[in-house]
Design a protein around this motif. Structure first.
Motif: not given
Length: 1018
Positions: A278-298
């Motif tokens: 389980l890969w938990i990404v806590d408190d991703l900034p509200p203005d994050a875009g798809p590229a940011d999410l891809n960088a942080w995800r498992a």
């Protein structure tokens, strides 16, 4: 290897008394049962018990009471068992075999996860323990191995973050966790609905509990992730590369000399070799875009990603789960975990604290730490005071908050506030003025249109709301497929933080909001609009806490009108009294709005039975309006109308009639024949005529009013319903009980639908119908209806309201008809005492109640009571008129009370002869002789001759002789008589029955629908 235990019995400590006999029954079958009677809540103890007990058992049996899902240990145990069992069998069959829920409750709504437990449920309600033990033993047959052999049970392998054992104060959220697991699970078993997507976003405003939920999910469901839990802090400014490097070191990867990309590749290879994680990404900034999410995800497919964020801009990525507020039960449990409220005052303070904090998870937990040291009432008082932010104080005291949240409650929101654009700032300023409940989007658009000067404020409102939503400071609540029904939610803590951080909103903002709400609340005069107005009422209340100017006072006045039309008279009085005081301060004693508020206050006093208080206000209002506005101003006429209503309520029907006739004449000339206020005057005058015994005159007016109100206002307008009810009362007084009942049933059905089940006018309709039922001999139905009206009036109007005592008096009459003398006398005495206190000993209702008590005693054999009954009848004849229905009803008990029996009087009346004489005398329209379609017209004509209370059959014969003596043609033509008897036989029979009823006793009724109009300014 054989399991150490056959059964792991999971139950809440509070249910131990019910569970222990089951355990003994299981042991009597030589089953090995693990159970622990101690109550534990901390994570380490729960894990230890699961490893030592559940890990060594073949089956988990849960005593799934309503308390069970609220206990953290129980939820954790059940989750661990389900995860282990589903690992054993890809098709889920072993989950059914290894999990068994015993349900002692009558329903299944408390089961979580409901779909999963449906096939593993045994009804334990009312079942003997021996039978339960047999059913459990049958499920064990052929089941080998233990949970621990299937899947290692224990704490998670935690990487990164702060590996706590979780918060012992974590409450609820069980359904939330199962919904998340449903989407994250890498198994092919769909536990509830949907499919695995491998990525879940938990969205919600700051401090709502997203982080704690993610942590608790990881700990309870860790057995599903043997590869471990990887926790990343994605808040703005956090370094993803540094956290990846820490993971790599924990996993034994040599990181020396590796660059960022090389390190990322090495970590990815290592993770791919592991079991699911389980890969938990806590408190991703509200203005994050798809590229940011891809960088942080498992990094790999065997990892499930759980993201927490305040943002809402990544709706297309994975499964979005909007986390709501704690339920009332969960919030109360969280607040009171450290220190239970003991006294009633502490319990009330606890409820108010939750209301002030809005069940916000972090705020409630912080408050729990504060009340442990300060006490509930002390903390509540601090929280009430906006100059002392009690939430900040609580943060300083909360040194042991879960997951290290030892910071100010507002801190999580300030960063979001500072990132708002100008439109978003305007929206939050707007929200700080309002109540912490959803804001109708239509109100937002109206206010922004007023501020911008644009007729259509929807576009600007949408930009403002979207700005706040991007920072999760607001949430859109969809309506029923209609954009007009949408609402926007701004959490109370976000609003409070903004207010203290950014200061008060500009005056123009407040003025626009007050104006928008006032215009909307002007629709409150029609109760059919109230459902649409309800969402606005809390916001109007928030803006009228203080009354700095006349517009705010006007808004409060409309809130008073809202309460008055709903029958909430005590609340209306409070609103109008505050409006009156504010108007005097802001506008002066003689300003028209001050006089209107004074008039409205008098309205509510009369509605509550304080006729003296109403009169004391109405007299000076009328005098001032005549001097300031003139004799014919509509507001002056309203004051005259209302004063007349108070005089009528006090029993001064002559004084009321004189005023009402003046008002009607003036309104016809000033407003027109069909103006609603003119129709109100006609209705009120008709009620007074009826009270004076002129039922014919009352009926003529009421039929006109009803026809006009149906055309002008509509069939279901409250005033139209009042007219139908009053006409029914007149029909009843004229002896047409069947016609009255038909109308009353129609009125009651419409009142339930239009006004509501407990509106005062609905209760009056119930009372009226019960009278007709009683007169028609349906005493059981009459008693039930009258009893219901009394119960609701006691609750809604209060036990001391005159209408409540009137209901009790009416119920006593029905009981007397049922010959339940003791109960009838008891209720009659209570009604008499209450009416004498509220209306005075000389009010006609007080005398009627006194006569009822005397009738009860007389029927019971007390001959002395007959004189008292006769005295009451005589006094009522003086106060009302000799043949008032109340007098007729009381008079019939004189004979029952022991008066010597008299020769039966003859009631044989020639109806055609009587009608013919009344036409010749000018008391009956000649058209009535053509069809005899309206028997009530004949009895109305007789009313004008002032019939006596008793011996009416003899009187009818005598009056016919008197009429005939003064007429040259005293007998109708024989040919006409024969034709009427052959053609109109049915009508003739109805007339004959009506005359027979007229000659018998009657019962009084309460006239409905006397509308005492307020001015258009409310």
């Amino acid at each position: 290897m054989d399991a150490k235990y056959d059964i792991y019995l999971s139950f809440a400590y509070a249910d131990r008394a019910a569970v222990l006999p089951v355990i003994e029954a299981l042991k009597s079958r030589n089953l090995r049962v693990f159970h622990d009677e101690t109550e534990i809540t901390d994570g380490d103890s729960i894990v230890r018990r699961i490893v030592e007990g559940l890990g060594c058992a073949r089956m988990l049996v849960a005593w799934y009471s309503a308390i069970y899902p609220t206990r953290r240990a129980c939820q954790w145990e059940l989750t661990a068992a389900i995860i282990a069992a589903r690992q054993e069998s890809p098709n889920g069959q072993m989950v059914e075999r290894r999990i068994l829920a015993l349900n002692p409750e009558p329903g299944t709504g408390h089961l979580q996860p409901a779909e999963m437990l449906a096939k593993r449920l045994v009804n334990a309600r009312g079942v003997r323990t021996g039978e339960l033990a047999r059913r459990v033993a049958d499920r064990l047959s052929g089941l080998a191995g233990s949970f621990g052999e299937i899947r290692t049970l224990g704490g998670p392998h935690w990487h990164g973050g702060n590996p706590h054992a979780g918060s012992s104060r974590f409450v609820g959220r069980f359904p939330d966790m199962w919904r998340i697991d449903e989407r994250l699970s890498k198994n092919q078993i769909t536990l509830i609905t949907g499919e695995s997507v491998g990525l879940v976003q938990v969205q919600g405003m700051g401090g709502i509990g997203k982080t704690l939920l993610a942590e608790e999910y990881a700990r309870r469901f860790c057995a599903a992730y043997p590869g471990g839990i990887f926790w990343l802090n994605a808040a703005r400014g956090q370094d993803l590369g540094a956290q990846r490097q820490g993971f790599a070191g924990n996993l034994g990867i040599a990181t020396a000399g590796l660059g960022p990309h090389e390190l990322e590749g090495a970590l990815k290879v290592k993770l791919a070799e592991m079991d699911s994680y389980l890969w938990i990404v806590d408190d991703l900034p509200p203005d994050a875009g798809p590229a940011d999410l891809n960088a942080w995800r498992a990094p790999t497919d065997n990892g499930a990603t759980l993201v927490t964020t305040r943002g809402t801009g990544l709706g297309g990525a994975g499964f979005v789960y909007r986390l709501g507020l704690l339920s009332d039960t969960e919030a109360h449990d969280l607040l009171t975990k450290r220190r239970l409220p003991v006294t009633n005052a502490e319990k009330a303070a606890a409820r108010e604290i939750l209301a002030l904090l809005g069940n916000h998870a972090l705020a409630v937990d912080v408050a729990g730490a504060a009340v442990e040291m300060l006490g509930y009432e002390n903390f509540r008082d601090r929280l009430r005071d906006p100059t002392k932010d009690a939430t900040e104080l609580a943060a300083e005291l909360a040194y042991d908050l879960p997951t290290g949240h030892a910071r100010q409650v507002a801190a999580t929101l300030l960063g979001s506030i500072e990132r708002l654009d100008l439109a978003g700032l305007h929206f939050l300023h707007f929200a700080t003025l309002l109540a912490p409940v959803p804001i109708p989007r239509s109100l937002v658009a109206d206010v922004f249109a007023r501020l911008s000067g644009d007729d259509d404020g929807l576009a600007e409102a949408t930009r403002a709301v979207n700005s706040a939503m991007r920072e999760a400071l607001a949430e859109l609540i969809p309506g029923n497929g209609d954009n007009a029904g949408d609402a926007v939610s701004v959490h109370v803590l976000a609003s409070r933080t903004f207010r203290f951080h950014m200061g008060a909103p500009p005056p123009a903002m407040r003025g626009a909001v007050v104006a928008a709400l006032t215009e909307a609340m002007e629709k409150a005069e029609d109760i059919r609009n109230h459902a649409a107005l309800l969402p606005l009422v809390p916001h109007a209340r928030a803006l009228t806490g203080d009354l700095p100017d006349a517009p705010a006072a006007m808004l409060l006045s409309w809130l008073g009108r809202f309460n008055f039309e709903r029958g909430a008279y005590a609340n209306a009085e409070a609103d109008y009294r505050r409006t009156f005081e504010a108007s005097k301060r802001l506008l002066g004693d003689e300003h028209p709005d001050t006089l209107t508020s004074m008039n409205n206050l008098a309205e509510t006093l009369r509605a509550q039975g304080d006729h003296g208080g109403a009169w004391a206000l109405e007299k000076p209002v009328l005098a001032l309006r005549r001097r300031v506005l003139g004799d014919e101003h509509p507001d002056t006429l309203t004051s005259m109308n209302n004063l007349a209503a108070t005089l009528g309520a006090q029993g001064d029907h002559g004084g009321a009639r004189a005023l009402e006739e003046q008002v009607l004449t003036l309104r016809r000339r000033v407003l027109g024949d069909e103006h609603p206020d003119t129709l109100t005057s006609m209705n009120n005058l008709a009620a007074t005529l009826g009270a004076q015994g002129d039922h014919g005159g009352a009926r003529a007016l009421l039929e006109q009013v009803l026809a006009l109100r149906r055309r002008v206002l509509g069939d279901e307008h409250p005033d139209t319903l009042g007219s139908i009810g009053n006409l029914a009362g007149t029909l009843w007084a004229q002896g047409d009980h069947g016609g009255a009942r038909a109308l009353e049933e129609q009125v009651l059905a419409l009142s339930h639908r239009v006004l509501g089940d407990e509106h005062p006018d609905t209760l009056s309709a119930m009372n009226d119908l019960s009278v007709s039922l009683m007169m028609q001999g349906d005493l059981t139905a009459a008693r039930e209806l009258a009893g219901t009206a009394l119960d609701v009036r006691r609750r809604k109007l209060g036990p001391d309201h005159p209408d409540t005592f009137a209901s009790q008096y009416h119920l006593a009459r029905i009981l007397l008809e049922l010959n339940e003398l003791e109960l009838a006398q008891k209720n009659g005495e209570a009604a008499q005492a209450g009416l004498e206190e509220r209306l005075g000993a000389n009010h006609w209702r007080s005398w009627a109640a006194k006569g009822l008590v005397a009738a009860c005693r007389a029927v019971a054999g007390n001959t002395d009571a007959v004189a008292s009954l006769q005295a009451s009848i005589d006094e009522l004849g003086r106060l009302l008129y000799p043949d008032h229905p109340e007098i007729r009803w009381l008079a019939k008990w004189l004979h029952e009370g022991g008066e010597p029996a008299e020769e039966p009087e003859s009631h044989v009346i020639d109806p055609l002869h009587l009608a013919f004489l009344l036409v010749l005398d000018g008391r009956l329209p000649a058209a009535e002789l053509a069809t005899l379609a309206k028997p009530g017209a004949v009895t109305a004509a007789l009313d004008t001759l002032k019939p006596p209370v008793r011996h009416r059959g003899t009187w009818l014969n005598n009056i016919m002789e008197q009429l005939a003596a003064g007429l040259p043609q005293a007998q109708p033509d024989p040919l006409w008589r024969g034709w009427m008897e052959s053609v109109n036989g049915a009508a003739l029979e109805r007339l004959r029955e009506s005359l027979e009823a007229y000659a018998s006793s009657g019962v009084s009724r309460r006239s409905r629908g006397r509308r005492t109009m307020r001015s258009d300014r409310a």
